[in-house]
Design a protein around this motif. Structure first.
Motif, PDB file in Angstrom:
ATOM      1  N   ASN A 162       0.848  -1.194   0.000  1.00  0.00           N
ATOM      2  CA  ASN A 162       0.000   0.000   0.000  1.00  0.00           C
ATOM      3  C   ASN A 162       0.886   1.248   0.000  1.00  0.00           C
ATOM      4  O   ASN A 162       1.640   1.422   0.943  1.00  0.00           O
ATOM      5  N   PRO A 163       0.855   2.118  -0.980  1.00  0.00           N
ATOM      6  CA  PRO A 163      -0.067   2.198  -2.108  1.00  0.00           C
ATOM      7  C   PRO A 163       0.590   1.883  -3.460  1.00  0.00           C
ATOM      8  O   PRO A 163      -0.037   2.117  -4.492  1.00  0.00           O
ATOM      9  N   MET A 164       1.821   1.337  -3.473  1.00  0.00           N
ATOM     10  CA  MET A 164       2.551   1.193  -4.747  1.00  0.00           C
ATOM     11  C   MET A 164       2.263  -0.129  -5.459  1.00  0.00           C
ATOM     12  O   MET A 164       2.727  -0.338  -6.572  1.00  0.00           O
ATOM     13  N   LEU A 165       1.550  -1.029  -4.780  1.00  0.00           N
ATOM     14  CA  LEU A 165       1.197  -2.317  -5.390  1.00  0.00           C
ATOM     15  C   LEU A 165       2.422  -3.140  -5.788  1.00  0.00           C
ATOM     16  O   LEU A 165       2.396  -3.877  -6.773  1.00  0.00           O
ATOM     17  N   HIS A 166       3.519  -2.988  -5.021  1.00  0.00           N
ATOM     18  CA  HIS A 166       4.631  -3.907  -5.232  1.00  0.00           C
ATOM     19  C   HIS A 166       4.177  -5.287  -4.780  1.00  0.00           C
ATOM     20  O   HIS A 166       3.466  -5.410  -3.764  1.00  0.00           O
TER      21      HIS A 166
END
Ligand code: PLP
Length: 398
Positions: free
Chosen positions: A169-173
């Motif tokens: 959260n929030p970069m969706l790695h």
């Protein structure tokens, strides 16, 4: 027999029937934790508001409960349901997601070292670095868990717990959970996975060997943005650490109210249909945004262009209903897009039936790592045409 905290419980037969592991998860999610009230026959569980439970003239407790902070029927039902759905052996519910992590950290032995994903939800990082690192005899180190050589180097020093979240959260790695769990276990560390975003329907960390799963039940589990809560689920409740966490739950008392638990269990029963609609929408929105001329990048593990798309495809049943995107033109354009939305709500939080958008970097404060032009979208269950139309007019107008 299911366990609640460190106590063995005998739920009514109907509750166990709902948890039959031979049934599909989408069936179990409807029935888990539910039982017919033996006194009234009520199909929907009553809310037990009583904070205390009576004894008979001989001083024996009449039922299995003593005092609501220690345990109450609504929390027990929710704990049984969540343990079942995550494939765990026990669950403990707390007043919020961060209260759940807090109880886990409070239960660690003094001197413990904790490694955590550098891209975790910023509130989890703040709890460790701002509260626990200063007050408790614990040490913390952030590690980019996508980089396994960084993890190996960090694990060379004795570590008690690795805290991972995927997608982040929030970069969706996307973190390779199998690789992280194998390395942590080889080094003698336990692994806690925050499974809030995927839910047990899309990702099953305990089956991959994780020791603990954490949820902010505030999000998809409850699903309607009307109740705050958290839960921890264990693969092995015989560990002393689990007994200490259960003790922290009852003794430190960051517990959810019976009504909170009731609302959460009610929300949980529709998780499968909500999530299916949400992921269907998210897949369409991600593809549409990826082609939009005013969008620079879309972060969504379902897109083949996502750097960890293959890992996501291996460890998630579907790519989830959260996405973020970076607009061309920087912070003021991102603010303009948000300002132009008419259907999608401008609010923090996620996982509810209503779509919500957020200018994440503004919420995270001065130490944020989040790009200033990033908008995070929690995709709801509205019709995808309406969501796309709202984003189209907001992007065009910004
Ligand atoms: N974990 C994740 C992945 C989250 O996104 C959040 C909140 O956004 C939390 C934990 C914290 O949950 P709560 O707000 O219920 O404390």
């Amino acid at each position: 027999m299911p366990r609640v905290g460190n106590r063995q419980v005998s739920p009514p037969l109907e509750m166990l029937m709902g948890d039959d592991p031979r049934r599909k998860l989408t069936t179990r999610v409807v029935h888990a934790g539910h039982s017919v009230d033996p006194v009234t026959g009520a199909l929907v569980p009553p809310i037990h508001l009583s904070t205390t439970f009576a004894r008979d003239p001989g001083g024996e407790l009449i039922g299995p409960y003593l005092y609501a902070r220690a345990q109450n029927p609504n929390r027990q039902a929710l704990e049984v349901a969540l343990a079942d759905l995550e494939g765990g052996a026990a669950a403990l519910c707390f007043a919020s997601g961060v209260a759940t992590l807090s109880a886990t950290l409070q239960a660690l032995e003094p001197g413990s070292r904790v490694l955590y994903g550098a891209h975790l939800y910023h509130g989890s990082r703040a709890l460790m670095e701002r509260i626990f690192a200063l007050r408790a005899d614990l040490t913390f180190e952030a590690v980019d868990l996508r980089d396994l050589s960084q993890l190996d180097a960090a694990l060379a020093r004795r570590t008690r717990l690795v805290v991972a979240e995927s997608p982040t959260n929030p970069m969706l790695h996307v973190i390779d959970l199998d690789a992280v769990i194998a390395r942590a276990h080889a080094a003698g560390a336990l692994v806690l996975v925050d499974n809030t975003w995927p839910t047990p329907l899309l990702q099953r960390p305990l089956e991959r060997g994780a020791d603990l799963v954490l949820h902010s039940t505030t999000k998809y589990i409850a699903g309607h943005c009307d109740v705050t809560g958290g839960a921890l689920i264990a693969r092995d409740p015989e560990r002393p650490l689990w007994h200490r966490i259960a003790d922290v739950q009852a003794t430190a008392g960051a517990v959810p109210s019976p009504f909170d638990c009731w609302l959460t269990l009610r929300g949980l029963s529709t998780l499968a249909v909500r999530l299916r609609a949400q992921v269907d929408n998210a897949e369409r929105l991600a593809a549409w945004l990826a082609d939009h001329p005013r969008v620079d990048q879309v972060h969504y593990p379902g897109l083949p262009t996502h750097p960890e798309h293959a890992i996501a495809a291996r460890q998630m049943a579907r790519p989830g209903a959260m996405l973020s995107f970076q607009v061309r033109g920087g912070v003021s354009v991102a603010a303009g897009v948000l300002g132009g939305l008419r259907l999608i709500g401008r609010a923090t939080s996620l996982g509810g039936v209503h779509s919500l958008a957020e200018h994440r970097y503004r919420v995270e404060g001065p130490d944020t790592q989040t790009p200033q032009n990033l908008i995070r979208l929690s995709v709801g269950i509205e019709h995808h045409d309406d969501l796309i139309a709202d984003l189209a007019q907001a992007l065009d107008g910004a």
